[in-house]
Design a protein around this motif. Structure first.
Motif, PDB file in Angstrom:
ATOM      1  N   ILE A  19       1.423   2.140   2.437  1.00  0.00           N
ATOM      2  CA  ILE A  19       2.512   1.014   2.814  1.00  0.00           C
ATOM      3  C   ILE A  19       2.409  -0.668   2.372  1.00  0.00           C
ATOM      4  N   LEU A  47       3.047  -5.479   5.583  1.00  0.00           N
ATOM      5  CA  LEU A  47       3.137  -5.930   6.974  1.00  0.00           C
ATOM      6  C   LEU A  47       2.456  -7.396   7.171  1.00  0.00           C
ATOM      7  N   ALA A  60       1.123   0.254  11.041  1.00  0.00           N
ATOM      8  CA  ALA A  60       2.281   1.296  10.412  1.00  0.00           C
ATOM      9  C   ALA A  60       1.012   2.681   9.568  1.00  0.00           C
ATOM     10  N   ALA A  68       1.660   5.986   7.609  1.00  0.00           N
ATOM     11  CA  ALA A  68       3.191   5.950   7.080  1.00  0.00           C
ATOM     12  C   ALA A  68       2.662   7.900   6.192  1.00  0.00           C
ATOM     13  N   THR A  76      10.170  10.647   5.432  1.00  0.00           N
ATOM     14  CA  THR A  76       9.087   9.750   6.117  1.00  0.00           C
ATOM     15  C   THR A  76       9.393   9.601   7.278  1.00  0.00           C
ATOM     16  N   VAL A 120       7.158   7.663  10.341  1.00  0.00           N
ATOM     17  CA  VAL A 120       6.013   6.213   9.937  1.00  0.00           C
ATOM     18  C   VAL A 120       5.603   5.676  11.433  1.00  0.00           C
ATOM     19  N   VAL A 151       4.118   3.573  14.297  1.00  0.00           N
ATOM     20  CA  VAL A 151       4.959   2.260  14.489  1.00  0.00           C
ATOM     21  C   VAL A 151       3.722   1.417  15.466  1.00  0.00           C
ATOM     22  N   ASP A 172       9.603  -7.123   7.911  1.00  0.00           N
ATOM     23  CA  ASP A 172       8.995  -5.635   8.138  1.00  0.00           C
ATOM     24  C   ASP A 172      10.122  -4.402   8.093  1.00  0.00           C
ATOM     25  N   LEU A 184       9.752  -0.776   5.640  1.00  0.00           N
ATOM     26  CA  LEU A 184       9.314   0.199   6.338  1.00  0.00           C
ATOM     27  C   LEU A 184      10.668   1.097   6.387  1.00  0.00           C
ATOM     28  N   LEU A 214      10.621   2.977   2.377  1.00  0.00           N
ATOM     29  CA  LEU A 214       9.827   4.220   1.914  1.00  0.00           C
ATOM     30  C   LEU A 214      10.531   5.131   1.591  1.00  0.00           C
ATOM     31  N   LEU A 254      10.816   6.323  12.066  1.00  0.00           N
ATOM     32  CA  LEU A 254      10.081   5.063  12.219  1.00  0.00           C
ATOM     33  C   LEU A 254       9.672   6.023  14.182  1.00  0.00           C
TER      34      LEU A 254
END
Length: 389
Positions: free
Chosen positions: A19, A22, A27, A29, A41, A43, A45, A57, A61, A64, A70
């Motif tokens: 990643i 940030l 995070a 991933a 994907t 993630v 968080v 941020d 994310l 990605l 997320l």
């Protein structure tokens, strides 16, 4: 405390990924290959509570992959997803959802329970999705549990049960204490489960307006504050908020009733409930008030005269007997006083009040069809006034 991690089964086609740096969000991933959707994907968080949610941020994310999820503790509270209140990050999250084109998915129940029982549970863990095709087919319908606490109370009143009988009368060791606590806990859990049933959760239920929800929360906070600090200002504010909530809820009920009356159809279940209520055998019609000549009293004056005659009849000098509903004869409650005695003074007032309190509400009405239960609803001054005539 912070940090994030993702656990996945090695049998899945999943691999971790790097990643970019940030600012405030922590995070972790990974990429997951699926047959029906392609590459997802995922993630995990975490946003510390004292840090702000930054657009940069989230933009990093969400970039990605084409399909990104997320999930985690964003510390972003908003009443739109059933949080107790709205904070800065919650307002920022709601604004960024339209700007960055992602969906906010929230759980139906709280995810955070404070150690202090005085604080209410809240929702901290949510999910943000972009580029995900959701399919709700095959998901079980939402259900909720309804518990009959009257059944629970009745079941717990029974002490002669096998589980409770196994608890020894003399507890001498810690093992006996643990066994007794375990048996009692198991008994209570079993009683609650047996008194509960699961029903489909209604998703079409109308929710209260946002201003009413905020008003109720202010009222509850004011009540807690008044209970902890019972000052005059706190109690006054709590009572004022209670009156405002009551008035606002009444307005909403009236509006909902007006909407129902405007949109109701002949096949609505309210008609069936009304017909069922009217056919109930427990609904006993109230007989009409009759005057001494057996004519029905219509206006208020005639009804007042009937009530006065009934009081005079039940409290006359000579006892009368009336026939009850079962065919037997009962003696009405009477006051014995000489005809020449003036009905005034403290003695008569005291005896009159005792007579009023001594009326039996289960006695059958006399020939005037006025029950003692109706007469007991009279206030003391009104009873004393009518009984003098």
């Amino acid at each position: 405390m912070g940090g994030t991690a993702i656990y996945y089964n090695r049998a899945l086609y999943c691999c971790p990924m790097d990643i970019p740096p940030l600012t405030n969000i922590e995070a972790t991933a990974c990429r997951l290959s699926t047959i029906g959707h392609g590459v997802l994907t995922l993630v995990s968080v975490y946003l510390p509570p004292k840090k702000k949610l930054l657009r940069s941020d989230l933009k990093v994310l969400l970039a990605l992959g084409d399909a990104v999820i997320l999930f985690g503790d964003f510390n972003s509270k908003n009443t739109n997803w059933k949080c107790n209140y709205t904070n800065y990050n919650g307002r920022k999250m709601e604004a960024l959802a339209e700007d960055l084109h992602f969906n906010i998915i929230t759980p139906p129940t709280p995810t955070f329970y404070h150690n202090n029982v005085r604080y209410r549970p809240d929702i901290l863990d949510i999910a943000l999705m972009r580029g995900i095709r959701l399919s709700y087919r095959g998901l079980p319908p939402l259900r909720k549990t309804i518990t009959s606490w009257k059944k629970v109370s009745a079941a717990l009143e029974e002490t002669d049960t096998p589980v409770l009988n196994n608890i020894p009368d003399d507890i001498v060791s810690t093992d006996d204490i643990d066994n007794a606590i375990g048996a009692l806990t198991s008994h209570i859990t079993t009683v609650v489960e047996n008194s509960s049933r699961k029903v489909p959760a209604k998703s079409d239920r109308k929710e209260l307006p946002r201003d009413v929800i905020e008003l109720i929360r202010d009222k509850n906070a004011a009540l807690r504050r008044a209970g902890k600090y019972p000052t005059r200002e706190n109690r006054s504010r709590a009572r004022a908020l209670q009156r405002r909530v009551k008035a606002r809820i009444k307005e909403i009920k009236n509006d909902n009733w007006s909407d129902l009356m405007a949109e109701i159809s002949p096949s609505h279940q309210a008609y069936w409930r009304l017909a069922k209520a009217l056919k109930t055998e427990g609904a006993v019609p109230t007989p009409a008030l009759k005057r001494p000549d057996n004519s029905i009293a219509f206006d208020d004056r005639e009804k007042a005269e009937c009530l006065a005659d009934s009081i005079e009849h039940q409290c006359s000098e000579n006892p009368h007997t009336t026939q009850n509903m079962s065919g037997g004869w009962k003696r009405r409650f009477v006051i014995e006083s000489p005809p020449t005695q003036r009905r005034s003074g403290s003695n008569y007032a005291g005896r009159s009040q005792q007579t009023h309190k001594g009326l039996k509400i289960r006695k059958s009405p006399g020939r005037d069809t006025i029950s003692s239960k109706a007469i007991k609803c009279f206030s003391a001054p009104l009873w004393l006034y009518w009984s003098q005539f």
